[in-house]
Design a protein around this motif. Structure first.
Motif, short mmCIF file in Angstrom:
data_model
loop_
_atom_site.label_atom_id
_atom_site.label_comp_id
_atom_site.label_asym_id
_atom_site.label_seq_id
_atom_site.Cartn_x
_atom_site.Cartn_y
_atom_site.Cartn_z
N GLN A 102 80.13 -25.89 -10.76
CA GLN A 102 78.78 -25.59 -11.25
C GLN A 102 78.17 -24.53 -10.34
OE1 GLN A 102 76.22 -28.99 -11.85
NE2 GLN A 102 77.34 -29.55 -13.71
N GLU A 106 73.84 -18.10 -12.79
CA GLU A 106 74.53 -18.26 -14.07
C GLU A 106 75.69 -17.28 -14.19
OE1 GLU A 106 73.46 -18.19 -18.74
OE2 GLU A 106 71.99 -19.16 -17.41
N LYS A 108 78.36 -17.97 -16.88
CA LYS A 108 78.90 -19.02 -17.74
C LYS A 108 80.33 -18.80 -18.20
CE LYS A 108 76.35 -17.77 -22.01
NZ LYS A 108 76.55 -16.37 -21.81
N GLU A 112 80.21 -23.69 -15.07
CA GLU A 112 79.03 -24.31 -15.69
C GLU A 112 77.81 -23.94 -14.86
OE1 GLU A 112 79.34 -28.56 -15.89
OE2 GLU A 112 81.41 -28.47 -16.56
N PRO A 113 76.65 -23.91 -15.49
CA PRO A 113 75.44 -23.76 -14.67
C PRO A 113 75.19 -25.05 -13.91
CG PRO A 113 74.85 -24.11 -16.97
CD PRO A 113 76.35 -24.04 -16.92
N ILE A 115 73.50 -28.17 -13.25
CA ILE A 115 72.58 -29.10 -13.94
C ILE A 115 72.79 -30.44 -13.25
CG2 ILE A 115 71.98 -30.25 -16.11
CD1 ILE A 115 73.22 -27.78 -17.55
N LYS A 116 71.77 -30.87 -12.56
CA LYS A 116 71.92 -32.05 -11.72
C LYS A 116 72.44 -33.26 -12.48
CE LYS A 116 69.59 -35.70 -10.08
NZ LYS A 116 68.48 -36.58 -10.04
N ARG A 117 71.83 -33.55 -13.61
CA ARG A 117 72.23 -34.76 -14.34
C ARG A 117 73.67 -34.67 -14.83
NH1 ARG A 117 67.39 -37.74 -16.28
NH2 ARG A 117 68.73 -38.62 -17.88
N ARG A 118 74.07 -33.45 -15.16
CA ARG A 118 75.44 -33.27 -15.62
C ARG A 118 76.42 -33.44 -14.45
NH1 ARG A 118 77.58 -28.31 -19.20
NH2 ARG A 118 79.40 -29.41 -20.00
N ARG A 149 72.04 -30.09 -2.28
CA ARG A 149 72.87 -30.73 -3.31
C ARG A 149 73.15 -32.20 -2.94
NH1 ARG A 149 71.14 -27.20 -6.20
NH2 ARG A 149 72.29 -25.32 -6.70
N GLU A 152 70.19 -34.03 -4.02
CA GLU A 152 70.06 -34.08 -5.48
C GLU A 152 71.05 -35.06 -6.12
OE1 GLU A 152 68.64 -30.09 -7.39
OE2 GLU A 152 70.08 -29.65 -5.82
#
Ligand code: GTP
Length: 240
Positions: A102, A106, A108, A112-113, A115-118, A149, A152
């Motif tokens: 990640q 960006e 892509k 991947e960008p 994205i914390k939840r991902r 990170r 996060e």
């Protein structure tokens, strides 16, 4: 059987470690070794996020001292971390370890960008997540990106793997009588200006009570031993 003390970690690797015996770039033998070490930890069921530096390819601070605008130099350094991240992803996947890269900037087509939840979902599924391009902002080091990170992803600890055995009272490469700490507080690291990580990164760990372990990456089994709570390197903790 070794039992991990930490269930989710953020591992910070310096780009320079990847140099191995070469003067520039990536030594594939080192990459293979690092991938083996990470694979070893993953078998314990530990969730692993990784931030890797870019110093083996490009150092923003040095370039800015040579006249490149600091922000541009830092962005170039972030691109170097993307190269290292892809190399590490490749080495891990060669060993059958699922990974995701990640990026904070960006790009892509190749990552991947961020994205914390991902990232959290990937970790829960046992994928090693490599965070590329630092914080995505100039003037922040990859150590600061690692603390950020780590916070996060709610890591239990930040593991800083380096070329020396731990944190010393003076530079162990230059001074023969340098003494290593087994334990030290964040405040002492800051007040003695011990240069293990930049002050922003150390302050972030202190303010959020994140245990920090500093140890030698080059010794086989060290990452696993640190995760299993063995007395390896230096542990930085809040003062009680
Ligand atoms: P799950 O949804 O948990 O199955 O995660 P996943 O990562 O497998 O799902 P997804 O279908 O989103 O991703 C499939 C592959 O595409 C993975 O290798 C991802 O790393 C990759 N991928 C997803 N988004 C991007 C992106 O924006 N850029 C690039 N280069 N690859 C991506």
């Amino acid at each position: 059987m070794d039992e991990p003390v930490y269930k989710r970690i953020l591992l910070k690797l310096s780009g320079e470690v990847l140099l191995g015996d070469s003067a520039f770039g990536i030594d594939t033998n080192v990459l293979k070794f690092v991938a083996e070490e990470i694979g070893n930890v993953r078998t314990l069921g530990v969730q692993i996020g990784i931030v890797i530096g870019g110093g083996n390819i490009f150092r923003g601070v040095e370039a800015s001292a040579r006249g490149i605008d600091r922000a541009s130099a830092d962005y170039m350094g972030m691109l170097a971390t993307a190269m290292n991240s892809l190399a590490l992803q490749n080495a891990l996947e060669d060993r059958g370890i699922p990974t995701r890269v990640q990026s904070a900037i960006e790009m892509k087509e190749i990552a991947e960008p961020f994205i914390k939840r991902r990232a959290m979902r990937h970790l829960e599924k046992g994928r090693v997540v490599i965070f590329a391009c630092g914080t995505g902002s100039p003037y922040f080091t990859t150590d600061t990106a690692a603390s950020l990170r780590a916070m996060e992803i709610q890591a239990d600890a930040l593991l800083k793997a380096t070329k020396v055995d731990g944190i010393y009272d003076k530079d162990p490469v230059k001074e023969k009588d340098a003494r290593m700490f087994n334990k030290i507080s964040y405040t002492e690291v800051l007040t003695r200006d011990l240069k293990v990580m930049d002050s922003t990164a150390v302050s972030m760990c202190r303010d959020n009570n994140l245990p920090l372990a500093v140890f030698n990456l080059e010794k086989r089994g060290n990452i696993r031993d640190v995760i299993c709570g063995k007395p390896i390197g230096t542990i930085v903790e809040s003062e009680k």
